[in-house]
Design an enzyme around this catalytic site. Structure first.
Site, short mmCIF file in Angstrom:
data_model
loop_
_atom_site.label_atom_id
_atom_site.label_comp_id
_atom_site.label_asym_id
_atom_site.label_seq_id
_atom_site.Cartn_x
_atom_site.Cartn_y
_atom_site.Cartn_z
N ARG A 187 11.38 -3.66 36.70
CA ARG A 187 10.56 -2.44 36.79
C ARG A 187 9.91 -2.07 35.44
O ARG A 187 9.78 -0.90 35.10
CB ARG A 187 11.38 -1.25 37.32
CG ARG A 187 11.91 -1.46 38.71
CD ARG A 187 10.81 -1.66 39.76
NE ARG A 187 11.38 -2.13 41.01
CZ ARG A 187 11.44 -3.42 41.35
NH1 ARG A 187 10.93 -4.36 40.58
NH2 ARG A 187 11.97 -3.78 42.49
N SER A 237 12.64 4.08 46.01
CA SER A 237 13.94 4.14 45.32
C SER A 237 13.79 5.05 44.11
O SER A 237 12.95 4.80 43.25
CB SER A 237 14.36 2.75 44.83
OG SER A 237 14.52 1.90 45.93
N GLU A 307 13.90 5.60 38.23
CA GLU A 307 12.76 4.68 38.36
C GLU A 307 11.47 5.50 38.45
O GLU A 307 10.42 5.08 37.97
CB GLU A 307 12.93 3.82 39.62
CG GLU A 307 11.79 2.86 39.83
CD GLU A 307 12.02 1.86 40.96
OE1 GLU A 307 13.17 1.38 41.10
OE2 GLU A 307 11.07 1.58 41.70
C1 LIG Z 1 8.17 4.46 50.64
C2 LIG Z 1 8.08 3.76 49.31
C3 LIG Z 1 8.59 2.48 49.16
C4 LIG Z 1 8.52 1.82 47.94
N1 LIG Z 1 9.01 0.55 47.84
C5 LIG Z 1 8.93 -0.10 46.66
C6 LIG Z 1 9.44 -1.44 46.54
O1 LIG Z 1 9.91 -2.04 47.49
N2 LIG Z 1 9.35 -2.04 45.33
C7 LIG Z 1 8.81 -1.41 44.25
O2 LIG Z 1 8.75 -2.01 43.18
N3 LIG Z 1 8.33 -0.15 44.33
C8 LIG Z 1 8.37 0.52 45.51
N4 LIG Z 1 7.90 1.79 45.61
C9 LIG Z 1 7.38 2.47 44.39
C10 LIG Z 1 5.88 2.28 44.10
O3 LIG Z 1 5.15 2.00 45.30
C11 LIG Z 1 5.63 1.18 43.09
O4 LIG Z 1 6.27 1.46 41.87
C12 LIG Z 1 4.13 0.99 42.84
O5 LIG Z 1 3.95 -0.17 42.07
C13 LIG Z 1 3.48 2.18 42.12
O6 LIG Z 1 2.08 2.03 42.19
P1 LIG Z 1 1.11 3.29 42.21
O7 LIG Z 1 -0.28 2.78 42.26
O8 LIG Z 1 1.48 4.24 43.27
O9 LIG Z 1 1.41 3.90 40.80
P2 LIG Z 1 1.52 5.45 40.38
O10 LIG Z 1 2.74 6.03 41.00
O11 LIG Z 1 0.23 6.12 40.63
O12 LIG Z 1 1.74 5.29 38.82
C14 LIG Z 1 2.92 4.68 38.32
C15 LIG Z 1 2.71 4.44 36.83
O13 LIG Z 1 1.70 3.47 36.65
C16 LIG Z 1 0.67 3.96 35.80
N5 LIG Z 1 -0.58 3.35 36.24
C17 LIG Z 1 -1.19 3.44 37.45
N6 LIG Z 1 -2.31 2.70 37.47
C18 LIG Z 1 -2.42 2.12 36.25
C19 LIG Z 1 -3.35 1.24 35.63
N7 LIG Z 1 -4.43 0.81 36.29
N8 LIG Z 1 -3.13 0.86 34.36
C20 LIG Z 1 -2.06 1.29 33.67
N9 LIG Z 1 -1.13 2.13 34.19
C21 LIG Z 1 -1.31 2.53 35.46
C22 LIG Z 1 0.71 5.47 35.96
O14 LIG Z 1 0.17 6.12 34.83
C23 LIG Z 1 2.21 5.69 36.09
O15 LIG Z 1 2.82 5.69 34.81
C24 LIG Z 1 7.94 2.47 46.81
C25 LIG Z 1 7.43 3.77 46.96
C26 LIG Z 1 7.49 4.40 48.19
C27 LIG Z 1 6.91 5.79 48.34
#
Ligand SMILES: Cc1cc2nc3c(=O)[nH]c(=O)nc-3n(C[C@H](O)[C@H](O)[C@H](O)COP(=O)(O)OP(=O)(O)OC[C@H]3O[C@@H](n4cnc5c(N)ncnc54)[C@H](O)[C@@H]3O)c2cc1C
Length: 313
Positions: A187, A237, A307
């Site tokens: 992560r 998570s 996380e």
């Molecule tokens: C129901 C559910 C299930 C999930 N299952 C998983 C799973 O199985 N595995 C897993 O790893 N995660 C899981 N997640 C968590 C999440 O989906 C991941 O961590 C995902 O990668 C986050 O992406 P996001 O675009 O939503 O990022 P955001 O939540 O919008 O941002 C997360 C971080 O990334 C940064 N960020 C966003 N875009 C950029 C960019 N272009 N450049 C630099 N930094 C950036 C943001 O500033 C922030 O610090 C789950 C979440 C939910 C709600």
């Protein structure tokens, strides 16, 4: 927000993509969080660079948001600007065994594009609700797969010192970094530790049987539906997996299944998820997270690590 800043932004971004006092609960999967002073939707690298230059010159604190599926935003909101690429910086291209996607593209669409072209390797990502940018920063992973295994290279915008821009001068440089140099870990990645903005990434995949790829995705989706409280808002998570154990197991052992404060609750279906049962504030979610960490430490001696990323606090 200073009117001059908004006037400047209007020169690089259409007005309908400059939102003032935008409620962050509309953009985060926890469905909590107060307003951001400025919410900017960029659709190209040029727009992004223009916006960043103006915000930097005006010294406006700037936050990046993907699909908001791994963040918790303060109830007081965000004093500064939130920039997102998820609206239109989401192109996906398939060429031979590679897939290239822009930062705002949802992982589910990238995985689907790979499947449609008979490419295997991204099945694990189909059910992760984030964007490419967030997934690279987090080295998102599931069911034995993670970004690290399939990312060939990442193109990023990095701030570097610029000698010709005066005392506070920095400028943005586009760099392309091979996957092996991304320092992907559990992560985490170099984007998380060093900063930078992900613009796009290329995945190296292998040829596979489309029917088998589809069946694997369906199997993983069924496992998610079976185990995870997908019917409630959450950020997946809440805690990282502690070495040699599972956060959910430790939380259950601490007697916290269903534990709640306000509208936030340790999911009864999966103790590793803190959910918004309805009407939760971010303060409720944080209070549950703090209480869980303290209680699990008391009962097991293990300190769980969050996380979920806190934004604006
Ligand atoms: C129901 C559910 C299930 C999930 N299952 C998983 C799973 O199985 N595995 C897993 O790893 N995660 C899981 N997640 C968590 C999440 O989906 C991941 O961590 C995902 O990668 C986050 O992406 P996001 O675009 O939503 O990022 P955001 O939540 O919008 O941002 C997360 C971080 O990334 C940064 N960020 C966003 N875009 C950029 C960019 N272009 N450049 C630099 N930094 C950036 C943001 O500033 C922030 O610090 C789950 C979440 C939910 C709600």
């Amino acid at each position: 927000m200073n009117d001059n800043v908004i006037d400047e932004l209007k020169k690089v971004l259409p007005e309908d993509r400059i939102l003032l006092q935008e409620p962050m609960r509309l953009h985060c999967s926890f469905r909590t969080g107060g307003p951001a002073d400025l919410f900017l939707r960029v659709s190209s690298r040029e727009e992004l660079e223009g916006v960043l230059r103006i915000l930097r010159q005006a010294q406006v604190p700037t936050y990046l948001l993907g699909r908001g599926t791994n963040v918790l935003v303060a109830d007081e909101g965000i004093r500064g600007a939130v920039v997102t690429m998820t609206d239109r910086m989401d192109r996906i291209e398939v060429s031979g065994n590679t897939v290239t996607a822009e930062a705002g593209a949802p992982l589910s669409r990238i995985a689907a594009a790979a499947k449609d072209h008979g490419l295997t390797g991204l099945e694990f990502a189909a059910g992760i609700p984030g964007s490419l940018g967030g997934a690279i920063l987090m080295n998102a992973g599931a069911y034995g797969g993670e970004m690290k295994q399939v990312v060939r290279e990442v193109t990023m915008l990095k701030s570097t010192a610029a000698s010709d821009q005066g005392s506070s001068g920095t400028e943005d440089t586009v760099v392309t970094i091979p996957g092996e140099e991304m320092e992907f870990g559990y992560r985490t990645s170099r984007v998380k530790t060093e900063g930078g903005i992900v613009l796009s990434a290329t995945f190296a995949l292998e040829e596979g049987d489309p029917a088998e790829i589809a069946a694997k995705m369906e199997d993983l989706a069924a496992r998610r539906r079976d185990k995870q409280p997908l019917e409630y808002p959450s950020a997946g998570s809440t805690f990282k997996r502690p070495e040699g154990d599972f956060a959910g197991r430790l939380i259950e052992e601490a007697g916290l299944r269903g534990f709640s404060i306000g509208g936030a609750q340790v999911s009864e279906k999966h103790c590793g998820f803190v959910i918004n049962r309805g009407g939760a504030t971010s303060a409720d979610v944080m209070a549950v997270i703090d209480a869980v960490r303290a209680r699990v430490f008391e009962t097991s001696g293990r300190m769980l690590e969050r996380e979920v990323i806190y934004l604006g606090m």
